[in-house]
Design an enzyme around this catalytic site. Structure first.
Site, PDB file in Angstrom:
ATOM      1  N   LYS A  93     -44.675 -40.013 -15.018  1.00  0.00           N
ATOM      2  CA  LYS A  93     -45.895 -40.485 -14.159  1.00  0.00           C
ATOM      3  C   LYS A  93     -47.026 -41.328 -15.199  1.00  0.00           C
ATOM      4  O   LYS A  93     -47.518 -40.805 -16.213  1.00  0.00           O
ATOM      5  CB  LYS A  93     -46.288 -39.676 -13.508  1.00  0.00           C
ATOM      6  CG  LYS A  93     -46.880 -40.074 -12.457  1.00  0.00           C
ATOM      7  CD  LYS A  93     -48.350 -40.042 -11.738  1.00  0.00           C
ATOM      8  CE  LYS A  93     -49.473 -40.480 -12.522  1.00  0.00           C
ATOM      9  NZ  LYS A  93     -50.630 -41.257 -12.860  1.00  0.00           N
ATOM     10  N   CYS A 113     -57.012 -42.748 -28.261  1.00  0.00           N
ATOM     11  CA  CYS A 113     -58.022 -41.611 -28.579  1.00  0.00           C
ATOM     12  C   CYS A 113     -58.711 -41.054 -30.126  1.00  0.00           C
ATOM     13  O   CYS A 113     -59.030 -40.108 -30.124  1.00  0.00           O
ATOM     14  CB  CYS A 113     -56.867 -40.402 -28.069  1.00  0.00           C
ATOM     15  SG  CYS A 113     -55.100 -40.937 -28.966  1.00  0.00           S
ATOM     16  N   GLU A 135     -52.488 -33.221 -25.056  1.00  0.00           N
ATOM     17  CA  GLU A 135     -53.082 -34.374 -25.763  1.00  0.00           C
ATOM     18  C   GLU A 135     -54.373 -34.782 -24.978  1.00  0.00           C
ATOM     19  O   GLU A 135     -54.516 -36.222 -23.973  1.00  0.00           O
ATOM     20  CB  GLU A 135     -52.096 -35.594 -26.280  1.00  0.00           C
ATOM     21  CG  GLU A 135     -51.076 -34.836 -27.028  1.00  0.00           C
ATOM     22  CD  GLU A 135     -51.240 -33.635 -28.098  1.00  0.00           C
ATOM     23  OE1 GLU A 135     -52.469 -34.001 -28.532  1.00  0.00           O
ATOM     24  OE2 GLU A 135     -49.979 -33.686 -29.016  1.00  0.00           O
ATOM     25  N   GLU A 192     -67.970 -39.420 -24.884  1.00  0.00           N
ATOM     26  CA  GLU A 192     -66.247 -40.073 -25.456  1.00  0.00           C
ATOM     27  C   GLU A 192     -66.902 -41.433 -24.408  1.00  0.00           C
ATOM     28  O   GLU A 192     -66.861 -41.298 -23.242  1.00  0.00           O
ATOM     29  CB  GLU A 192     -64.940 -39.644 -24.770  1.00  0.00           C
ATOM     30  CG  GLU A 192     -63.397 -40.265 -25.193  1.00  0.00           C
ATOM     31  CD  GLU A 192     -62.584 -40.653 -24.957  1.00  0.00           C
ATOM     32  OE1 GLU A 192     -62.297 -39.769 -24.097  1.00  0.00           O
ATOM     33  OE2 GLU A 192     -61.134 -39.722 -25.365  1.00  0.00           O
ATOM     34  N   GLY A 233     -54.357 -37.371 -21.858  1.00  0.00           N
ATOM     35  CA  GLY A 233     -55.435 -38.044 -20.905  1.00  0.00           C
ATOM     36  C   GLY A 233     -56.170 -37.561 -21.144  1.00  0.00           C
ATOM     37  O   GLY A 233     -56.818 -37.267 -22.571  1.00  0.00           O
ATOM     38  N   SER A 234     -57.514 -37.290 -20.724  1.00  0.00           N
ATOM     39  CA  SER A 234     -58.676 -37.041 -20.815  1.00  0.00           C
ATOM     40  C   SER A 234     -59.229 -35.447 -21.261  1.00  0.00           C
ATOM     41  O   SER A 234     -58.119 -34.904 -19.653  1.00  0.00           O
ATOM     42  CB  SER A 234     -59.836 -37.569 -19.280  1.00  0.00           C
ATOM     43  OG  SER A 234     -59.568 -37.149 -17.842  1.00  0.00           O
ATOM     44  N   THR A 278     -59.158 -34.503 -16.982  1.00  0.00           N
ATOM     45  CA  THR A 278     -58.124 -34.577 -16.378  1.00  0.00           C
ATOM     46  C   THR A 278     -56.832 -33.597 -16.606  1.00  0.00           C
ATOM     47  O   THR A 278     -56.686 -32.883 -16.187  1.00  0.00           O
ATOM     48  CB  THR A 278     -57.541 -35.432 -16.098  1.00  0.00           C
ATOM     49  OG1 THR A 278     -58.669 -36.079 -15.592  1.00  0.00           O
ATOM     50  CG2 THR A 278     -56.018 -35.702 -15.025  1.00  0.00           C
ATOM     51  N   GLY A 279     -56.869 -33.583 -17.919  1.00  0.00           N
ATOM     52  CA  GLY A 279     -55.979 -32.476 -18.760  1.00  0.00           C
ATOM     53  C   GLY A 279     -56.459 -30.996 -18.417  1.00  0.00           C
ATOM     54  O   GLY A 279     -55.728 -29.635 -18.644  1.00  0.00           O
TER      55      GLY A 279
HETATM   56  P1  NDP Z   1     -56.784 -39.789 -17.070  1.00  0.00           P
HETATM   57  O1  NDP Z   1     -56.971 -38.476 -18.022  1.00  0.00           O
HETATM   58  O2  NDP Z   1     -57.530 -39.944 -16.688  1.00  0.00           O
HETATM   59  O3  NDP Z   1     -55.332 -40.114 -16.769  1.00  0.00           O
HETATM   60  C1  NDP Z   1     -53.628 -39.133 -17.903  1.00  0.00           C
HETATM   61  C2  NDP Z   1     -52.629 -39.920 -16.696  1.00  0.00           C
HETATM   62  O4  NDP Z   1     -53.562 -38.390 -15.526  1.00  0.00           O
HETATM   63  C3  NDP Z   1     -53.189 -40.724 -15.945  1.00  0.00           C
HETATM   64  O5  NDP Z   1     -51.426 -40.682 -15.283  1.00  0.00           O
HETATM   65  C4  NDP Z   1     -52.730 -40.058 -14.606  1.00  0.00           C
HETATM   66  O6  NDP Z   1     -52.777 -40.856 -13.717  1.00  0.00           O
HETATM   67  C5  NDP Z   1     -52.835 -38.682 -14.736  1.00  0.00           C
HETATM   68  N1  NDP Z   1     -53.801 -38.024 -13.587  1.00  0.00           N
HETATM   69  C6  NDP Z   1     -55.138 -38.328 -12.988  1.00  0.00           C
HETATM   70  N2  NDP Z   1     -55.546 -36.669 -12.169  1.00  0.00           N
HETATM   71  C7  NDP Z   1     -54.238 -36.263 -12.367  1.00  0.00           C
HETATM   72  C8  NDP Z   1     -54.516 -35.079 -11.377  1.00  0.00           C
HETATM   73  N3  NDP Z   1     -55.376 -34.239 -11.232  1.00  0.00           N
HETATM   74  N4  NDP Z   1     -52.975 -34.341 -11.505  1.00  0.00           N
HETATM   75  C9  NDP Z   1     -52.562 -35.064 -12.613  1.00  0.00           C
HETATM   76  N5  NDP Z   1     -52.208 -36.240 -13.536  1.00  0.00           N
HETATM   77  C10 NDP Z   1     -53.091 -36.992 -12.686  1.00  0.00           C
HETATM   78  O7  NDP Z   1     -56.921 -40.165 -18.434  1.00  0.00           O
HETATM   79  P2  NDP Z   1     -57.020 -42.370 -18.345  1.00  0.00           P
HETATM   80  O8  NDP Z   1     -55.319 -43.221 -18.651  1.00  0.00           O
HETATM   81  O9  NDP Z   1     -58.172 -42.910 -17.895  1.00  0.00           O
HETATM   82  O10 NDP Z   1     -56.273 -42.452 -20.382  1.00  0.00           O
HETATM   83  C11 NDP Z   1     -58.266 -42.328 -20.699  1.00  0.00           C
HETATM   84  C12 NDP Z   1     -58.101 -41.164 -21.641  1.00  0.00           C
HETATM   85  O11 NDP Z   1     -56.821 -40.511 -22.193  1.00  0.00           O
HETATM   86  C13 NDP Z   1     -58.883 -41.094 -22.494  1.00  0.00           C
HETATM   87  O12 NDP Z   1     -59.986 -40.048 -22.183  1.00  0.00           O
HETATM   88  C14 NDP Z   1     -58.199 -40.527 -23.955  1.00  0.00           C
HETATM   89  O13 NDP Z   1     -59.207 -40.152 -25.014  1.00  0.00           O
HETATM   90  C15 NDP Z   1     -57.455 -40.189 -23.259  1.00  0.00           C
HETATM   91  N6  NDP Z   1     -55.995 -40.036 -24.689  1.00  0.00           N
HETATM   92  C16 NDP Z   1     -55.977 -38.817 -24.959  1.00  0.00           C
HETATM   93  C17 NDP Z   1     -54.451 -39.406 -26.332  1.00  0.00           C
HETATM   94  C18 NDP Z   1     -54.027 -37.894 -27.158  1.00  0.00           C
HETATM   95  O14 NDP Z   1     -53.008 -38.372 -27.411  1.00  0.00           O
HETATM   96  N7  NDP Z   1     -54.743 -36.863 -27.481  1.00  0.00           N
HETATM   97  C19 NDP Z   1     -53.740 -40.325 -26.759  1.00  0.00           C
HETATM   98  C20 NDP Z   1     -54.468 -41.477 -25.780  1.00  0.00           C
HETATM   99  C21 NDP Z   1     -55.627 -41.120 -24.435  1.00  0.00           C
HETATM  100  P3  NDP Z   1     -53.826 -41.935 -13.110  1.00  0.00           P
HETATM  101  O15 NDP Z   1     -53.808 -43.241 -13.382  1.00  0.00           O
HETATM  102  O16 NDP Z   1     -52.903 -42.840 -12.166  1.00  0.00           O
HETATM  103  O17 NDP Z   1     -55.354 -41.869 -12.085  1.00  0.00           O
END
Ligand code: NDP
Length: 497
Positions: free
Chosen positions: A194, A304, A270, A401, A247-248, A251-252
């Site tokens: 996704k 990240c 991650e 962040e 992701g963030s 959300t994680g």
């Molecule tokens: P988000 O957490 O907003 O989104 C990440 C993914 O999760 C997207 O595909 C998003 O979909 C999906 N998502 C959102 N809500 C849900 C839910 N309730 N259930 C399941 N999936 C969901 O992060 P961003 O895309 O804004 O990315 C930036 C963040 O990612 C930063 O905080 C950064 O630090 C982190 N990051 C961490 C990395 C690592 O390796 N540690 C590497 C890269 C980024 P949609 O976009 O459609 O809402």
């Protein structure tokens, strides 16, 4: 400004109607709702995508499950590796098309898209391909009593975990998806991805290349749509055995909680952080500034692992901030499609607005904006690279962040104080320490709470080196041999003979 011309294949691809990729074919989707993809450099809509729903989720999960038990289970480890190698070849063959797609959707400067989203992705695939034939168990000595001369033996097997759901952020729409796809397929799992709603196009093209590479239909599937809707529905699906999420942090955490509640589904998280870069007093001002630029400002700070907290010896602070401002003023900001661009726009409007509000927060808290701190005029989501001098450890910009081109600086005098400040955060993804005194660096290494610690470098990751966060920055590790544990179950077999 001189932009490269978009390839015809890119413009044609953008004009297609997009949806999902299931069972080896593009699927339009049944929902009437569509969402728009905006080029962050211009603010213009460049494509539309059909929003996925429960129907597409179910189709994709069923297809991935059938492939997991069928065609992929019957594919030898060597052939699984060959498939990944052939996909790597095709990424390289179609490198320019993929890099351009990535840049127009995410605002990443084209040179970075070429190097990371395509070049490094091919390298990661080859690394994972090598592992496919090396996933082994152990034979074990058993000490049970023998009454009638019976003997015992035991061994362990690493068995693929099942259908993996991969949830991908917008910052590296190909590379992070490839990390998850390569790991899953090398271990014998199948995957449903996704992508982020902001960058859903690139992996649709990669999925087509995967078919061309001979990866059987249904081994890789993609469902596009919102996280709350499609992401949750994928995790809830009974065929989902594991979730791998980047992701963030908020959300994680909700993804991890949901996966746990849905029958302890295995989870790799991650997440983000508030990474620190600390410079010791033996470094020159020039070397410190080189290090800051490497650690904090590549790809608009939207990495990240990038550093956002910078600790500078008091004796160097003023000179460092002056030289850094000078170097940032000379940085070429512009179109991601201009090969000389060093900094492009922020990736989307919501993120741009968040960064502008962070500038405001810094001002309200009395931080000094040494450089930048404003939006650039014109179309697109451009901001100036920014340098902030904080007053206190507690200031918001030292703790939250931003995920943008903002470095926040504090000076220190005492190295004990430095260790305390570096660890004063709930996060622990990465950190860097800069010094010529390797003895001191080695002593500090065990005290710094970060899953990835760099010495005299920052931000670079390598497939051979495990990567992941401590504390609230995540759970599990990608790469190295560490990934195998997260994509397989360990089965013990004990026998009497
Ligand atoms: P988000 O957490 O907003 O989104 C990440 C993914 O999760 C997207 O595909 C998003 O979909 C999906 N998502 C959102 N809500 C849900 C839910 N309730 N259930 C399941 N999936 C969901 O992060 P961003 O895309 O804004 O990315 C930036 C963040 O990612 C930063 O905080 C950064 O630090 C982190 N990051 C961490 C990395 C690592 O390796 N540690 C590497 C890269 C980024 P949609 O976009 O459609 O809402």
């Amino acid at each position: 400004m001189s932009e490269i011309n978009l390839l015809e294949s890119v413009t044609t691809f953008l004009q297609r109607s997009h949806g999902h990729y299931i069972n080896g074919a593009s699927v339009a989707g049944q929902e009437n709702e569509i969402f728009s993809i905006v080029n962050p450099a211009s603010g213009e809509v460049i494509a539309t995508v059909n929003q996925g729903g429960d129907t597409e989720v179910h189709q994709a999960m069923q297809a991935a499950s059938a492939a997991f038990h069928g065609v992929w289970a019957q594919t030898s480890p060597l052939e699984r590796g060959n498939c990944l190698n052939r996909l790597a070849d095709l990424l390289q063959k179609n490198s320019e098309e993929l890099a351009q797609l990535e840049s127009v959707c995410s605002g990443k400067p084209i040179q970075l898209s070429r190097m990371l989203d395509v070049g490094a992705s091919a390298d990661y695939l080859r690394y994972f391909a090598g592992w496919s034939t090396k996933i082994t168990g152990e034979t074990l000595n058993v000490s049970l009593p023998s009454f009638k001369g019976e003997k015992y033996s035991a061994f362990t097997r690493r068995e693929p975990i099942g259908v993996v759901v991969g949830i991908i952020p917008w910052n590296f729409s190909i590379m992070i998806a490839i990390w998850k796809l390569g790991a899953a397929l090398a271990c014998g799992c199948t995957i449903v991805l996704k992508p982020s709603e902001y960058t859903p196009l690139t992996m649709l093209r990669v999925a087509e290349l995967a078919k061309e590479a001979g990866i059987p239909d249904s081994v890789i599937n993609i469902v596009n749509g919102s996280g709350a809707r499609v992401g949750s529905s994928l995790i809830n699906h009974p065929q989902c055995a594991k979730v791998t999420f980047t992701g963030s942090v908020p959300t994680g955490m909700s993804v991890g909680k949901l996966a746990m509640e849905q029958g302890l589904k295995r989870t790799t998280l991650e997440l983000g952080g508030k990474n620190a870069a600390a410079f010791l007093s033996d470094m020159t001002v020039e070397k410190i500034v080189d290090g800051i630029l490497e650690a904090g400002y590549v790809y608009q700070g939207q990495i990240c692992a990038a550093a956002e907290r910078f600790y500078i010896p008091s004796v160097h602070m003023d000179a460092v901030l002056a030289l850094l401002s000078e170097r940032l003023s000379a940085m070429k900001i512009g179109s991601p499609l201009d090969e000389s661009t060093e900094m492009g726009p922020l990736a989307n409007k919501e993120h741009y607005e968040k960064i502008l509000s962070m500038f405001e927060t810094a001002r309200q808290e009395g931080n000094e904006i040494v450089h930048g701190g404003y939006a650039l005029e014109g179309a697109g989501f451009f901001v100036a690279p920014t340098v902030i001098r904080a007053n206190r450890v507690e200031d918001t910009l030292m703790n939250e962040e931003t995920f943008g081109p903002i470095g926040t600086f504090l000076s220190y005098d005492d190295e004990e104080e430095l260790m305390t400040m570096m660890n004063a955060t709930p996060f622990g993804l990465s950190a860097s320490l800069w010094t010529n005194d390797m003895s001191k660096a080695m002593r500090m290494t065990s005290r710094i709470e970060a899953g990835m610690l760099w010495i005299n470098m920052h931000t670079f990751v390598d497939p051979a080196v495990p990567f992941g966060g401590m504390k609230s920055s995540g759970m599990g590790r990608e790469f190295g041999s560490a990934f195998i544990e997260h994509y397989t179950e360990l089965k013990s077999v004990m026998m009497r003979y």
